[in-house]
Structures are given as structure tokens and as C-alpha cells.
Write a protein that holds these residues in place. Structure first.
Motif, PDB file in Angstrom:
ATOM      1  N   TYR A   1     -10.090  28.311  32.262  1.00 22.03           N
ATOM      2  CA  TYR A   1      -9.318  27.392  31.420  1.00 22.03           C
ATOM      3  C   TYR A   1      -8.696  28.140  30.239  1.00 22.03           C
ATOM      4  O   TYR A   1      -7.505  27.994  29.954  1.00 22.03           O
ATOM      5  CB  TYR A   1     -10.219  26.259  30.922  1.00 22.03           C
ATOM      6  CG  TYR A   1      -9.596  25.418  29.848  1.00 22.03           C
ATOM      7  CD1 TYR A   1      -8.692  24.408  30.165  1.00 22.03           C
ATOM      8  CD2 TYR A   1      -9.903  25.627  28.504  1.00 22.03           C
ATOM      9  CE1 TYR A   1      -8.103  23.639  29.176  1.00 22.03           C
ATOM     10  CE2 TYR A   1      -9.328  24.862  27.512  1.00 22.03           C
ATOM     11  CZ  TYR A   1      -8.423  23.866  27.848  1.00 22.03           C
ATOM     12  OH  TYR A   1      -7.833  23.105  26.871  1.00 22.03           O
TER      13      TYR A   1
ATOM     14  N   GLU B   1       0.327  24.648  32.332  1.00 24.69           N
ATOM     15  CA  GLU B   1      -0.236  23.462  31.672  1.00 24.69           C
ATOM     16  C   GLU B   1      -0.882  22.540  32.714  1.00 24.69           C
ATOM     17  O   GLU B   1      -1.972  22.006  32.499  1.00 24.69           O
ATOM     18  CB  GLU B   1       0.840  22.714  30.895  1.00 24.69           C
ATOM     19  CG  GLU B   1       0.305  21.515  30.144  1.00 24.69           C
ATOM     20  CD  GLU B   1       1.344  20.863  29.250  1.00 24.69           C
ATOM     21  OE1 GLU B   1       0.974  19.885  28.567  1.00 24.69           O
ATOM     22  OE2 GLU B   1       2.518  21.296  29.220  1.00 24.69           O
ATOM     23  N   GLU B   2      -0.220  22.360  33.832  1.00 20.47           N
ATOM     24  CA  GLU B   2      -0.771  21.547  34.929  1.00 20.47           C
ATOM     25  C   GLU B   2      -2.118  22.129  35.385  1.00 20.47           C
ATOM     26  O   GLU B   2      -3.094  21.388  35.569  1.00 20.47           O
ATOM     27  CB  GLU B   2       0.222  21.543  36.086  1.00 20.47           C
ATOM     28  CG  GLU B   2      -0.255  20.876  37.351  1.00 20.47           C
ATOM     29  CD  GLU B   2       0.711  21.132  38.503  1.00 20.47           C
ATOM     30  OE1 GLU B   2       0.230  21.432  39.616  1.00 20.47           O
ATOM     31  OE2 GLU B   2       1.943  21.044  38.305  1.00 20.47           O
TER      32      GLU B   2
ATOM     33  N   ASN C   1      -4.873  21.663  32.632  1.00 25.95           N
ATOM     34  CA  ASN C   1      -5.323  20.270  32.574  1.00 25.95           C
ATOM     35  C   ASN C   1      -6.261  19.961  33.741  1.00 25.95           C
ATOM     36  O   ASN C   1      -7.276  19.285  33.572  1.00 25.95           O
ATOM     37  CB  ASN C   1      -4.136  19.302  32.574  1.00 25.95           C
ATOM     38  CG  ASN C   1      -3.445  19.244  31.228  1.00 25.95           C
ATOM     39  OD1 ASN C   1      -4.050  19.480  30.192  1.00 25.95           O
ATOM     40  ND2 ASN C   1      -2.157  18.938  31.241  1.00 25.95           N
TER      41      ASN C   1
ATOM     42  N   GLN D   1      -9.619  21.585  33.140  1.00 25.86           N
ATOM     43  CA  GLN D   1     -10.372  20.839  32.121  1.00 25.86           C
ATOM     44  C   GLN D   1     -11.090  19.641  32.751  1.00 25.86           C
ATOM     45  O   GLN D   1     -12.250  19.365  32.436  1.00 25.86           O
ATOM     46  CB  GLN D   1      -9.424  20.382  31.019  1.00 25.86           C
ATOM     47  CG  GLN D   1     -10.114  19.783  29.828  1.00 25.86           C
ATOM     48  CD  GLN D   1      -9.135  19.442  28.723  1.00 25.86           C
ATOM     49  OE1 GLN D   1      -7.987  19.096  28.981  1.00 25.86           O
ATOM     50  NE2 GLN D   1      -9.583  19.538  27.496  1.00 25.86           N
TER      51      GLN D   1
END
Length: 157
Positions: free
Chosen positions: A31, A54-55, A58, A61
Motif C-alpha cells: 500500500y 490510486e485504484e 484503494n 487498503q
């Protein structure tokens, strides 16, 4: 044989918890690597890769949370300190990566390592009929294999 509230053997479940915590630690490093390449990416592919990274972070996460909740479900305590994450990390750490190909290579390397860990957990969970852990690992594996294929395709330009 002593079983836990889920009907799974206690000793084997504790071993799976340990491996899930190792996976959790490695996902936290993954991450953070993704955050770093998201922030630092440069070049003509910036817009596409910035969004893709970013995808991916996320998604990672969400997986961190799922793994931690599975650890709790099995009666363990999820690791939650940077000290533990670093101690259990098996992934390459990406520092100041701004080049698109280096970033994608880091993702490919990380996902390959995560897949190995997930398959080991899957094998151990299968052996004790831990369907909850099996299902999660299977879902992770299917998704990551597809992501790996796409990243490899991108690298073949």
C-alpha cells in the motif's frame, strides 16, 4: 482435538493467523509503495498511471482491512505497528520511484510475492476446511493474477 468457536482446530488456526499477519504486514508495505508511486510518477503516462495507482492503493487498503478482520475472526490480534510491518516485510520497498516502467515492475514484483504468500495460506486453510480464509485468498488470487497479466501486457509495449 481442541476447536475454536468456528469449529476449526485451534493450533492450526493460530498458524494461519500468523501467516495472515505476515500477509497484512506485506500489504501495508505494498500500500505504501503504491502511495509513493502515485505521488511521484512523472512523464507522458502520468494521467493514466496516477489514476491506476490510486485504484490499486484503494483496493489494497480494503484488503488490509479484510485481512485484519479475518485475523480477528480466527481469534487473533492483527498487527498494527510500522515496526511489525517492517519486521515481517518480504517485498521490495520502492523509494522515490517516478519512472513508469520501474513503478510497474515494482507492482509486478510485489504482486508475485503476495500471490506466493496467499497460496501458502490457501493450502494451510484448505487442510483444515477454513472456508472463510480460503474464499478470501481465492478472491485475492483471481484478482491479482488478472492485474499481473495486465501489468505484464503494459510492459510489452
Amino acid at each position: 482435538m481442541k476447536t475454536n468457536i468456528l469449529g476449526l482446530p485451534v493450533q492450526e488456526s493460530e498458524l494461519i493467523v500468523t501467516e495472515l499477519n505476515t500477509l497484512l504486514s506485506n500489504y501495508q508495505v505494498y500500500y505504501q509503495n503504491l502511495r509513493g508511486i502515485h505521488w511521484n510518477i512523472r512523464g507522458k503516462r502520468f494521467f493514466d498511471l496516477h489514476v491506476k495507482f490510486e485504484e490499486l492503493y484503494n483496493d489494497s487498503q480494503l484488503k488490509v482491512d479484510m485481512i485484519a478482520e479475518r485475523v480477528l475472526t480466527l481469534g487473533g490480534t492483527p498487527l498494527h505497528t510500522f515496526e511489525d510491518y517492517i519486521k515481517n516485510n518480504k517485498l521490495a520497498v520502492g523509494k522515490n520511484i517516478s519512472n513508469d516502467e520501474k513503478a510497474i515492475h515494482l507492482i509486478v514484483s510485489s504482486l508475485s510475492d503476495l500471490l506466493r504468500m496467499e497460496r501458502e495460506i490457501l493450502d494451510k486453510a484448505s487442510a483444515i476446511n477454513d472456508e472463510g480464509t480460503n474464499s478470501m485468498m481465492s478472491d485475492f488470487i483471481v484478482e491479482q493474477e488478472k492485474t499481473l497479466w495486465m501489468m505484464q501486457a503494459w510492459l510489452e509495449e
